[in-house]
Design a protein around this motif. Sequence first.
Motif, PDB file in Angstrom:
ATOM      1  N   THR A  25      21.782 -33.275 -52.003  1.00  0.00           N
ATOM      2  CA  THR A  25      22.109 -34.693 -51.985  1.00  0.00           C
ATOM      3  C   THR A  25      20.840 -35.547 -51.971  1.00  0.00           C
ATOM      4  OG1 THR A  25      22.162 -34.797 -49.570  1.00  0.00           O
ATOM      5  CG2 THR A  25      24.229 -34.238 -50.698  1.00  0.00           C
ATOM      6  N   TYR A  26      21.059 -36.837 -52.157  1.00  0.00           N
ATOM      7  CA  TYR A  26      19.979 -37.814 -51.997  1.00  0.00           C
ATOM      8  C   TYR A  26      20.555 -39.051 -51.321  1.00  0.00           C
ATOM      9  CZ  TYR A  26      21.826 -40.337 -56.068  1.00  0.00           C
ATOM     10  OH  TYR A  26      22.630 -41.029 -56.926  1.00  0.00           O
ATOM     11  N   CYS A  27      19.679 -39.818 -50.733  1.00  0.00           N
ATOM     12  CA  CYS A  27      20.069 -41.059 -50.078  1.00  0.00           C
ATOM     13  C   CYS A  27      19.904 -42.202 -51.079  1.00  0.00           C
ATOM     14  CB  CYS A  27      19.188 -41.294 -48.857  1.00  0.00           C
ATOM     15  SG  CYS A  27      19.597 -42.817 -47.980  1.00  0.00           S
ATOM     16  N   PRO A  28      20.844 -43.131 -51.138  1.00  0.00           N
ATOM     17  CA  PRO A  28      20.692 -44.271 -52.044  1.00  0.00           C
ATOM     18  C   PRO A  28      19.390 -45.035 -51.824  1.00  0.00           C
ATOM     19  CG  PRO A  28      22.899 -44.240 -51.132  1.00  0.00           C
ATOM     20  CD  PRO A  28      22.118 -43.170 -50.426  1.00  0.00           C
ATOM     21  N   SER A  29      18.878 -45.006 -50.604  1.00  0.00           N
ATOM     22  CA  SER A  29      17.621 -45.718 -50.341  1.00  0.00           C
ATOM     23  C   SER A  29      16.448 -45.105 -51.100  1.00  0.00           C
ATOM     24  CB  SER A  29      17.315 -45.753 -48.841  1.00  0.00           C
ATOM     25  OG  SER A  29      16.995 -44.469 -48.358  1.00  0.00           O
ATOM     26  N   GLU A  30      16.549 -43.824 -51.466  1.00  0.00           N
ATOM     27  CA  GLU A  30      15.499 -43.211 -52.274  1.00  0.00           C
ATOM     28  C   GLU A  30      15.428 -43.883 -53.643  1.00  0.00           C
ATOM     29  OE1 GLU A  30      15.135 -38.767 -52.077  1.00  0.00           O
ATOM     30  OE2 GLU A  30      17.012 -38.984 -50.952  1.00  0.00           O
ATOM     31  N   LEU A  35      12.770 -48.009 -57.256  1.00  0.00           N
ATOM     32  CA  LEU A  35      12.886 -49.145 -58.166  1.00  0.00           C
ATOM     33  C   LEU A  35      12.352 -50.453 -57.599  1.00  0.00           C
ATOM     34  CD1 LEU A  35      16.482 -48.528 -59.557  1.00  0.00           C
ATOM     35  CD2 LEU A  35      14.323 -48.240 -60.788  1.00  0.00           C
ATOM     36  N   PHE A  36      12.508 -50.630 -56.309  1.00  0.00           N
ATOM     37  CA  PHE A  36      12.164 -51.913 -55.673  1.00  0.00           C
ATOM     38  C   PHE A  36      11.323 -51.680 -54.413  1.00  0.00           C
ATOM     39  CE2 PHE A  36      16.530 -51.930 -57.384  1.00  0.00           C
ATOM     40  CZ  PHE A  36      16.370 -52.802 -58.448  1.00  0.00           C
ATOM     41  N   PRO A  37      10.120 -51.165 -54.556  1.00  0.00           N
ATOM     42  CA  PRO A  37       9.343 -50.774 -53.371  1.00  0.00           C
ATOM     43  C   PRO A  37       9.055 -51.906 -52.386  1.00  0.00           C
ATOM     44  CG  PRO A  37       7.997 -50.691 -55.362  1.00  0.00           C
ATOM     45  CD  PRO A  37       9.405 -50.933 -55.794  1.00  0.00           C
ATOM     46  N   ASN A  38       9.001 -53.135 -52.851  1.00  0.00           N
ATOM     47  CA  ASN A  38       8.656 -54.243 -51.961  1.00  0.00           C
ATOM     48  C   ASN A  38       9.855 -54.897 -51.286  1.00  0.00           C
ATOM     49  OD1 ASN A  38       5.893 -53.976 -52.509  1.00  0.00           O
ATOM     50  ND2 ASN A  38       6.138 -55.146 -54.392  1.00  0.00           N
ATOM     51  N   ASN A  39      11.042 -54.719 -51.858  1.00  0.00           N
ATOM     52  CA  ASN A  39      12.231 -55.348 -51.264  1.00  0.00           C
ATOM     53  C   ASN A  39      13.454 -54.441 -51.370  1.00  0.00           C
ATOM     54  OD1 ASN A  39      12.417 -55.657 -54.071  1.00  0.00           O
ATOM     55  ND2 ASN A  39      13.560 -57.569 -53.913  1.00  0.00           N
ATOM     56  N   TRP A  40      13.246 -53.153 -51.164  1.00  0.00           N
ATOM     57  CA  TRP A  40      14.318 -52.183 -51.362  1.00  0.00           C
ATOM     58  C   TRP A  40      15.515 -52.419 -50.453  1.00  0.00           C
ATOM     59  CZ3 TRP A  40      15.915 -48.845 -47.556  1.00  0.00           C
ATOM     60  CH2 TRP A  40      15.058 -48.675 -46.464  1.00  0.00           C
ATOM     61  N   ARG A  41      15.297 -52.870 -49.247  1.00  0.00           N
ATOM     62  CA  ARG A  41      16.424 -53.093 -48.324  1.00  0.00           C
ATOM     63  C   ARG A  41      17.366 -54.179 -48.860  1.00  0.00           C
ATOM     64  NH1 ARG A  41      15.406 -50.590 -43.270  1.00  0.00           N
ATOM     65  NH2 ARG A  41      13.200 -50.169 -42.965  1.00  0.00           N
ATOM     66  N   ASP A  42      16.800 -55.182 -49.513  1.00  0.00           N
ATOM     67  CA  ASP A  42      17.599 -56.268 -50.070  1.00  0.00           C
ATOM     68  C   ASP A  42      18.476 -55.799 -51.229  1.00  0.00           C
ATOM     69  OD1 ASP A  42      16.300 -57.969 -48.300  1.00  0.00           O
ATOM     70  OD2 ASP A  42      14.831 -58.612 -49.790  1.00  0.00           O
ATOM     71  N   LYS A  43      18.162 -54.660 -51.798  1.00  0.00           N
ATOM     72  CA  LYS A  43      18.877 -54.148 -52.968  1.00  0.00           C
ATOM     73  C   LYS A  43      19.928 -53.089 -52.633  1.00  0.00           C
ATOM     74  CE  LYS A  43      16.487 -56.560 -55.898  1.00  0.00           C
ATOM     75  NZ  LYS A  43      17.110 -57.541 -56.781  1.00  0.00           N
ATOM     76  N   MET A  44      20.081 -52.762 -51.374  1.00  0.00           N
ATOM     77  CA  MET A  44      20.996 -51.669 -51.017  1.00  0.00           C
ATOM     78  C   MET A  44      22.457 -51.959 -51.386  1.00  0.00           C
ATOM     79  SD  MET A  44      19.292 -49.105 -50.152  1.00  0.00           S
ATOM     80  CE  MET A  44      20.671 -48.093 -49.633  1.00  0.00           C
TER      81      MET A  44
END
Length: 90
Positions: A25-30, A35-44
């Motif tokens: 498996t993988y985590c969606p946060s990966e 794709l969005f290293p600077n604002n990845w949390r905002d894209k979850m």
Amino acid sequence: MKASEYKDIEEKHLEFAKARGSEKTYCPSEVARTLFPNNWRDKMDALRLVADDLFNENKLIVSQYSKDLDTKPSKVKGHIRLRRGSNLED
């Protein structure tokens, strides 16, 4: 979400799923961090919405605590894991 962003997220989900295979498996946060290293949390939320469509097409399987779920990723509370579904072609 723009169509180009949707497509980028979709392609990256499929890339991760294919690379890990049907057993890992993988985590969606990966995907988000790639794709969005600077604002990845905002894209979850966007990552989970795209995963919903792939789940509906049986291209992704969603699990939580090592148990497969019959629920779309966006509807699951807490951490989830994704893996290759039966309809994902090489």
